[in-house]
Motif scaffolding. Structure first.
Motif, PDB file in Angstrom:
ATOM      1  N   UNK A 233       0.546   8.267  14.689  1.00 19.12           N
ATOM      2  CA  UNK A 233       1.631   9.221  14.880  1.00 19.12           C
ATOM      3  C   UNK A 233       2.782   8.996  13.894  1.00 19.12           C
ATOM      4  N   UNK A 234       2.919   7.777  13.372  1.00 15.64           N
ATOM      5  CA  UNK A 234       4.004   7.483  12.439  1.00 15.64           C
ATOM      6  C   UNK A 234       3.586   7.844  11.021  1.00 15.64           C
ATOM      7  N   UNK A 235       4.577   8.156  10.186  1.00 16.29           N
ATOM      8  CA  UNK A 235       4.329   8.473   8.783  1.00 16.29           C
ATOM      9  C   UNK A 235       4.070   7.188   8.003  1.00 16.29           C
ATOM     10  N   UNK A 236       2.956   7.139   7.312  1.00 17.63           N
ATOM     11  CA  UNK A 236       2.577   5.958   6.539  1.00 17.63           C
ATOM     12  C   UNK A 236       2.332   6.387   5.101  1.00 17.63           C
ATOM     13  N   UNK A 237       2.885   5.642   4.145  1.00 16.88           N
ATOM     14  CA  UNK A 237       2.687   5.914   2.726  1.00 16.88           C
ATOM     15  C   UNK A 237       1.758   4.852   2.142  1.00 16.88           C
ATOM     16  N   UNK A 238       0.728   5.297   1.476  1.00 19.28           N
ATOM     17  CA  UNK A 238      -0.232   4.395   0.837  1.00 19.28           C
ATOM     18  C   UNK A 238      -0.006   4.443  -0.664  1.00 19.28           C
ATOM     19  N   UNK A 239       0.213   3.277  -1.272  1.00 14.97           N
ATOM     20  CA  UNK A 239       0.468   3.209  -2.710  1.00 14.97           C
ATOM     21  C   UNK A 239      -0.834   3.277  -3.500  1.00 14.97           C
ATOM     22  N   UNK A 240      -0.712   3.656  -4.775  1.00 16.63           N
ATOM     23  CA  UNK A 240      -1.886   3.742  -5.637  1.00 16.63           C
ATOM     24  C   UNK A 240      -2.534   2.377  -5.824  1.00 16.63           C
ATOM     25  N   UNK A 241      -1.726   1.314  -5.899  1.00 19.71           N
ATOM     26  CA  UNK A 241      -2.284  -0.029  -6.072  1.00 19.71           C
ATOM     27  C   UNK A 241      -3.152  -0.415  -4.873  1.00 19.71           C
ATOM     28  N   UNK A 242      -2.733  -0.018  -3.680  1.00 26.55           N
ATOM     29  CA  UNK A 242      -3.522  -0.306  -2.483  1.00 26.55           C
ATOM     30  C   UNK A 242      -4.820   0.486  -2.484  1.00 26.55           C
ATOM     31  N   UNK A 243      -4.755   1.743  -2.925  1.00 25.48           N
ATOM     32  CA  UNK A 243      -5.970   2.544  -3.024  1.00 25.48           C
ATOM     33  C   UNK A 243      -6.925   1.978  -4.066  1.00 25.48           C
ATOM     34  N   UNK A 244      -6.368   1.467  -5.184  1.00 27.83           N
ATOM     35  CA  UNK A 244      -7.208   0.869  -6.222  1.00 27.83           C
ATOM     36  C   UNK A 244      -7.958  -0.338  -5.676  1.00 27.83           C
ATOM     37  N   UNK A 245      -7.268  -1.169  -4.909  1.00 28.10           N
ATOM     38  CA  UNK A 245      -7.924  -2.343  -4.339  1.00 28.10           C
ATOM     39  C   UNK A 245      -8.953  -1.948  -3.284  1.00 28.10           C
ATOM     40  N   UNK A 246      -8.642  -0.911  -2.513  1.00 26.39           N
ATOM     41  CA  UNK A 246      -9.618  -0.431  -1.528  1.00 26.39           C
ATOM     42  C   UNK A 246     -10.863   0.096  -2.224  1.00 26.39           C
ATOM     43  N   UNK A 247     -10.679   0.828  -3.327  1.00 27.72           N
ATOM     44  CA  UNK A 247     -11.819   1.317  -4.105  1.00 27.72           C
ATOM     45  C   UNK A 247     -12.624   0.148  -4.671  1.00 27.72           C
ATOM     46  N   UNK A 248     -11.896  -0.871  -5.171  1.00 25.58           N
ATOM     47  CA  UNK A 248     -12.581  -2.042  -5.728  1.00 25.58           C
ATOM     48  C   UNK A 248     -13.405  -2.747  -4.658  1.00 25.58           C
ATOM     49  N   UNK A 249     -12.862  -2.839  -3.444  1.00 23.68           N
ATOM     50  CA  UNK A 249     -13.593  -3.481  -2.353  1.00 23.68           C
ATOM     51  C   UNK A 249     -14.845  -2.686  -1.996  1.00 23.68           C
ATOM     52  N   UNK A 250     -14.725  -1.355  -1.932  1.00 19.51           N
ATOM     53  CA  UNK A 250     -15.884  -0.537  -1.612  1.00 19.51           C
ATOM     54  C   UNK A 250     -16.960  -0.655  -2.682  1.00 19.51           C
ATOM     55  N   UNK A 251     -16.527  -0.658  -3.961  1.00 16.67           N
ATOM     56  CA  UNK A 251     -17.496  -0.776  -5.054  1.00 16.67           C
ATOM     57  C   UNK A 251     -18.136  -2.153  -5.084  1.00 16.67           C
ATOM     58  N   UNK A 252     -17.374  -3.200  -4.742  1.00 14.48           N
ATOM     59  CA  UNK A 252     -17.926  -4.544  -4.753  1.00 14.48           C
ATOM     60  C   UNK A 252     -18.942  -4.725  -3.635  1.00 14.48           C
TER      61      UNK A 252
END
Length: 364
Positions: A179-198
């Motif tokens: 319910x709260x507004x959450x902002x996700x940074x590009x650096x966090x998305x990059x690391x999440x992508x790296x984790x998924x690819x790894x």
């Protein structure tokens, strides 16, 4: 495999006799209820409330309970007489791309088997048509006292049907998202992508039910010796509380790389890479406390200075020795030159006196 329903697929004016077979099975370990005090079985008995006696399965019928609690009996003949075209028919109503089917609608899965030799040709025709069109068939059918929605697709050389929930049976996810507004940074998305690819892909055939294996091993141990010789469960992973999301993502990527034997090498090409965080202290950098270097760093610096001083002193001594050797060599050269010049001077004087003597005699 035993069929659970016999009917036909209605494909326009084509009718394909088929048998319905369960495509899945449940491998869960089943338990019985017992009386904990003496181990006696606990059974559920079907008892008629009016006669207060147990009845057999053959004596049990169906009824609909009305709002006032009264029972309205319903027989199998009543259900069979319903004017429902799907009572014994899987009626195809449309062909759509598979992407249009919401996975939330997926229910039980069945195999459709051609029932008899005459059904082989139309069955194969429908199968090949589904393959070539890259679409699935949407159908309606009746099973276990209710009309259902189904999706027909090809699995290997067999037509499979997935039961689908009706659209109004899918609940809306109201109040489920944060319910709260959450902002996700590009650096966090990059690391999440790296984790998924790894983590990469997985062969689903290699996955199995570890819990079921553990339960079966425990049962076998109890049956043999009466004790439960089972290894303790592994300790739960740390990190129930996420303090630093970026640190958790970085650690997850490194752990996944080590698990796959990749180490901390930098990926090449378009592969995912771990983005270092600006301002984060490197593990190799010396820590500073109160503006002073650590004791180990100070010792290393003192050792380097001592080595440099000894090296400088040795170099100076070597240079002085070299200078003395050069001076000695120059003196020796000068003496040799002086001796050579004096000997050559004496010889020249003798030669001159010898030449002068004959001249005096001739004049006399």
């Amino acid at each position: 495999m035993r069929s659970i329903w016999n009917g036909a697929i209605s494909f326009g004016l084509v009718s394909i006799p088929i048998k319905l077979v369960n495509a899945t099975e449940n491998h869960s370990v089943s338990f019985r209820q017992i009386h904990a005090a003496d181990g006696g079985r606990i059974r559920y008995r079907k008892v008629c409330e009016l006669e207060e006696k147990e009845v057999t399965q053959a004596e049990i019928g169906k009824a609909y309970e009305d709002a006032d609690g009264s029972m309205i009996p319903i027989t199998e003949e009543d259900l069979a007489a319903l004017p429902l075209p799907t009572a014994k028919t899987i009626e195809i109503v449309a062909f759509v791309p598979a992407s249009e089917i919401d996975p939330l609608q997926m229910d039980a899965a069945y195999y459709l088997s051609a029932n008899g030799v005459p059904a082989a040709k139309p069955y194969t025709l429908l199968r090949e048509a589904l393959k070539r069109s890259n679409r699935v068939a949407i159908a309606k059918f009746a099973l276990r006292g209710r009309e259902r929605l189904g999706m027909l697709r090809v699995v290997d050389d067999v037509i499979a049907m997935h039961g689908l929930l009706w659209p109004d049976e899918i609940r809306q996810p109201e109040g489920v998202a944060p319910q709260s507004d959450v902002t996700v940074r590009d650096a966090e998305l990059d690391l999440a992508d790296a984790l998924m690819d790894t983590l990469g892909e997985v062969d689903l055939e290699s996955l199995h039910d570890d819990y079921r294996d553990a339960v079966e091993a425990m049962i076998a141990a109890k049956a043999e010796g009466g004790g439960a010789a089972v290894e303790p469960a592994p300790a739960e992973r740390e990190g129930g509380k996420v303090i630093d999301l970026m640190a958790a993502l970085e650690s997850s990527v490194r752990a996944a790389q080590e698990a796959r034997g990749e180490g901390a090498e930098e990926p090449a090409g378009d592969e995912a890479r771990v983005t270092p965080i600006k301002g984060r202290r490197s593990a190799a950098a010396p820590k500073e406390q109160g503006g002073k270097k650590s004791t180990s760093a100070a010792k290393k610096t003192a050792a380097k200075k001592t080595t440099a001083k000894s090296t400088s002193t040795a170099a100076k001594k070597s240079a002085s020795k070299s200078t003395a050797a050069k001076k000695s060599a120059s003196k020796s050269t000068a003496k040799s030159a002086s001796s050579g010049s004096s000997s050559s001077g004496g010889a020249s004087k003798k030669s001159a006196s010898k030449k002068a003597a004959p001249r005096k005699r001739s004049s006399a």
